[in-house]
Design an enzyme around this catalytic site. Structure first.
Site, PDB file in Angstrom:
ATOM      1  N   GLY A  49      33.066  65.269   4.281  1.00  0.00           N
ATOM      2  CA  GLY A  49      32.484  64.647   3.102  1.00  0.00           C
ATOM      3  C   GLY A  49      31.237  63.853   3.449  1.00  0.00           C
ATOM      4  O   GLY A  49      30.763  63.854   4.592  1.00  0.00           O
ATOM      5  N   ILE A  68      30.334  60.384   3.571  1.00  0.00           N
ATOM      6  CA  ILE A  68      30.387  59.321   4.581  1.00  0.00           C
ATOM      7  C   ILE A  68      31.091  59.822   5.837  1.00  0.00           C
ATOM      8  O   ILE A  68      30.698  59.502   6.964  1.00  0.00           O
ATOM      9  CB  ILE A  68      31.089  58.067   4.030  1.00  0.00           C
ATOM     10  CG1 ILE A  68      30.469  57.643   2.705  1.00  0.00           C
ATOM     11  CG2 ILE A  68      30.991  56.910   5.028  1.00  0.00           C
ATOM     12  CD1 ILE A  68      31.245  56.569   1.972  1.00  0.00           C
ATOM     13  N   ASP A  76      40.015  68.112   6.530  1.00  0.00           N
ATOM     14  CA  ASP A  76      39.380  68.128   5.214  1.00  0.00           C
ATOM     15  C   ASP A  76      39.989  69.277   4.425  1.00  0.00           C
ATOM     16  O   ASP A  76      40.225  70.353   4.987  1.00  0.00           O
ATOM     17  CB  ASP A  76      37.858  68.306   5.340  1.00  0.00           C
ATOM     18  CG  ASP A  76      37.099  67.786   4.135  1.00  0.00           C
ATOM     19  OD1 ASP A  76      37.335  68.312   3.031  1.00  0.00           O
ATOM     20  OD2 ASP A  76      36.281  66.859   4.290  1.00  0.00           O
ATOM     21  N   SER A  91      37.912  70.177  -0.892  1.00  0.00           N
ATOM     22  CA  SER A  91      37.904  70.074  -2.353  1.00  0.00           C
ATOM     23  C   SER A  91      36.572  69.549  -2.874  1.00  0.00           C
ATOM     24  O   SER A  91      36.176  69.845  -4.003  1.00  0.00           O
ATOM     25  CB  SER A  91      39.035  69.163  -2.835  1.00  0.00           C
ATOM     26  OG  SER A  91      38.849  67.841  -2.357  1.00  0.00           O
ATOM     27  N   SER A 100      36.733  49.670  -0.842  1.00  0.00           N
ATOM     28  CA  SER A 100      35.611  49.640  -1.778  1.00  0.00           C
ATOM     29  C   SER A 100      35.483  48.262  -2.407  1.00  0.00           C
ATOM     30  O   SER A 100      36.468  47.545  -2.584  1.00  0.00           O
ATOM     31  CB  SER A 100      35.850  50.683  -2.872  1.00  0.00           C
ATOM     32  OG  SER A 100      34.990  50.493  -3.967  1.00  0.00           O
ATOM     33  N   THR A 109      35.098  47.852  -5.315  1.00  0.00           N
ATOM     34  CA  THR A 109      35.742  47.903  -6.636  1.00  0.00           C
ATOM     35  C   THR A 109      36.997  47.035  -6.682  1.00  0.00           C
ATOM     36  O   THR A 109      37.444  46.662  -7.770  1.00  0.00           O
ATOM     37  CB  THR A 109      36.118  49.350  -7.022  1.00  0.00           C
ATOM     38  OG1 THR A 109      36.946  49.905  -6.001  1.00  0.00           O
ATOM     39  CG2 THR A 109      34.889  50.208  -7.215  1.00  0.00           C
ATOM     40  N   TYR A 162      40.412  54.641  -9.984  1.00  0.00           N
ATOM     41  CA  TYR A 162      39.867  54.760  -8.622  1.00  0.00           C
ATOM     42  C   TYR A 162      39.942  53.419  -7.898  1.00  0.00           C
ATOM     43  O   TYR A 162      40.451  53.316  -6.776  1.00  0.00           O
ATOM     44  CB  TYR A 162      38.410  55.243  -8.659  1.00  0.00           C
ATOM     45  CG  TYR A 162      37.689  54.992  -7.360  1.00  0.00           C
ATOM     46  CD1 TYR A 162      37.971  55.743  -6.227  1.00  0.00           C
ATOM     47  CD2 TYR A 162      36.742  53.959  -7.245  1.00  0.00           C
ATOM     48  CE1 TYR A 162      37.344  55.489  -5.023  1.00  0.00           C
ATOM     49  CE2 TYR A 162      36.098  53.708  -6.048  1.00  0.00           C
ATOM     50  CZ  TYR A 162      36.409  54.473  -4.941  1.00  0.00           C
ATOM     51  OH  TYR A 162      35.801  54.205  -3.742  1.00  0.00           O
ATOM     52  N   LYS A 190      42.306  51.936  -4.435  1.00  0.00           N
ATOM     53  CA  LYS A 190      41.833  51.214  -3.250  1.00  0.00           C
ATOM     54  C   LYS A 190      42.593  49.891  -3.094  1.00  0.00           C
ATOM     55  O   LYS A 190      42.960  49.501  -1.986  1.00  0.00           O
ATOM     56  CB  LYS A 190      40.325  50.978  -3.342  1.00  0.00           C
ATOM     57  CG  LYS A 190      39.491  52.248  -3.254  1.00  0.00           C
ATOM     58  CD  LYS A 190      39.756  53.005  -1.957  1.00  0.00           C
ATOM     59  CE  LYS A 190      38.885  54.238  -1.814  1.00  0.00           C
ATOM     60  NZ  LYS A 190      39.190  55.011  -0.589  1.00  0.00           N
ATOM     61  N   ASN A 193      27.663  50.559  -2.253  1.00  0.00           N
ATOM     62  CA  ASN A 193      27.253  51.882  -2.761  1.00  0.00           C
ATOM     63  C   ASN A 193      26.486  52.679  -1.717  1.00  0.00           C
ATOM     64  O   ASN A 193      25.283  52.457  -1.536  1.00  0.00           O
ATOM     65  CB  ASN A 193      26.404  51.708  -4.031  1.00  0.00           C
ATOM     66  CG  ASN A 193      27.230  51.212  -5.197  1.00  0.00           C
ATOM     67  OD1 ASN A 193      27.792  50.127  -5.150  1.00  0.00           O
ATOM     68  ND2 ASN A 193      27.318  52.011  -6.251  1.00  0.00           N
ATOM     69  N   ASP A 204      32.610  50.542 -15.773  1.00  0.00           N
ATOM     70  CA  ASP A 204      31.476  49.957 -15.054  1.00  0.00           C
ATOM     71  C   ASP A 204      31.482  48.436 -15.173  1.00  0.00           C
ATOM     72  O   ASP A 204      31.753  47.890 -16.245  1.00  0.00           O
ATOM     73  CB  ASP A 204      30.151  50.486 -15.618  1.00  0.00           C
ATOM     74  CG  ASP A 204      29.776  51.840 -15.036  1.00  0.00           C
ATOM     75  OD1 ASP A 204      30.353  52.204 -13.997  1.00  0.00           O
ATOM     76  OD2 ASP A 204      28.922  52.518 -15.621  1.00  0.00           O
TER      77      ASP A 204
END
Length: 337
Positions: free
Chosen positions: A10, A12, A31, A34, A125, A127, A150, A154, A179, A298
């Site tokens: 992926g 990162i 991996d 997907s 994250s 988030t 999501y 985390k 980000n 958001d």
């Protein structure tokens, strides 16, 4: 030393594989392809001169994870990236996110807890902070109820790791990053979303290249200087290097707690319109965009206080927003040529 990188093809993950191999580690990549491609291996080899061992495997399949660790009982550390990662998609399909992000983590930790060398780096994250009350965000900021499934995966993932570390020999570092954008300066690897991009920068570069008609800017009525959301955009190579440094901290037994947490960002917030202007500056192109209603999930702003990572890990982001955007544009042009 042999290091397992899940989701290693992926965005990162692939950049981290490069940095690990550059530091002399032997890397095994898992991996399920997907949201990635086996073609990424060619880019890794071109950059490093070395092919990592690759196994196509779905971490949601418990037996497959068990069998992997039977075949590879000499893993010194695990860097866990494999997860679904789009905020908007998670709101629309929460069960996919809970299955993919939580089940895979549990199955990994179950096997890792049986190993002698149980060092674990978790891709977390910002988030987990939700809409933090103070900027910049420190690691001591309260973890809030996330605004998307999501983000919740985390948060739950961090809680699982903390609980498991107390009861097993696992030592872990949680890296809460902001980000990630950009690509390797060689343009041999970069962000390659399958289908419509869920993240801002690949949508910008695809729009700049003419693949998308225009960029949708979700809201211009936020309480920010220009009305658009503010985020901390960090170059993916800077981010990848932080994972290697964190891993070395665990391998060298320098960690002071069973589970340590670090923010990874630049410490600077940039609005959506500022990112657009940065792209226009480095590409010389005018970007078509329109303002549309806010998007569910958001938050208004998030940017990092990175003092802890700077002082304890000895890591600091090196690249500017313009440099990151320039590398993203270089990558977009290469893959479309």
């Amino acid at each position: 030393m042999k290091i397992l990188v899940t989701g290693g093809l992926g965005f990162i993950g692939s950049h981290t594989v490069v940095e690990l191999q550059n530091e002399g580690f032997d890397v095994v990549v898992i991996d399920n392809l997907s949201n990635s491609s086996e073609e990424v291996l060619k880019g890794i080899v071109t950059i490093t001169g070395k092919m990592p061992l690759f196994e196509q495997l779905d971490l949601r399949e418990k037996k497959s994870v068990e069998d992997f660790f039977k075949r590879h009982n000499d893993i010194n550390g695990v860097i866990h990236f494999a997860a679904s990662k789009a905020v908007g998609e998670s709101v629309g399909n929460p069960l996919l996110y809970y299955e993919n992000n939580i089940a895979s983590l549990i199955f990994l930790l179950q096997e890792l807890s049986k190993q002698d060398k149980a060092n674990f780096i978790f891709s977390s994250s910002c988030t987990v902070y939700g809409q933090a009350e103070e900027m910049p965000i420190t690691e001591d900021a309260p973890v809030q109820q996330p605004m998307s499934p999501y983000g919740n995966t985390k948060k739950i993932g961090e809680e699982i790791i903390n609980d498991v570390a107390k009861a097993t020999n696992i030592n872990a570092i949680l890296l809460r990053y902001f980000n990630p954008i950009g690509s390797h300066p060689s343009a041999e690897i970069g962000e390659l979303p399958i289908g419509v991009p869920q993240n801002l920068v690949p949508f910008i570069t695809q729009t700049g290249f003419g693949l998308r008609e225009e960029l949708a800017v979700f809201g211009d009525d936020y309480p920010t200087p220009d009305g658009t959301c503010i985020r901390d955009y960090i170059h993916v190579v800077d981010l990848a290097k932080a994972h290697v440094i964190a891993l070395q901290r665990l391998l060298n037994k320098k960690n002071t707690e069973k589970v340590e947490t670090f923010n990874l960002g630049t410490g600077t917030g940039s609005s959506v319109l500022e990112v657009i202007r940065s792209f226009e500056k480095v590409s010389g192109k005018k970007l078509p965009y329109k303002i549309v209603p806010r998007r569910e999930g958001d938050i208004t702003e998030a940017y990092a206080n990175t003092d802890k990572a700077n002082n304890i890990l000895g890591w600091k982001a090196q690249s500017s927003l313009d440099e990151a955007m320039e590398s993203a544009w270089k990558w977009e042009q290469k893959i479309r040529s």
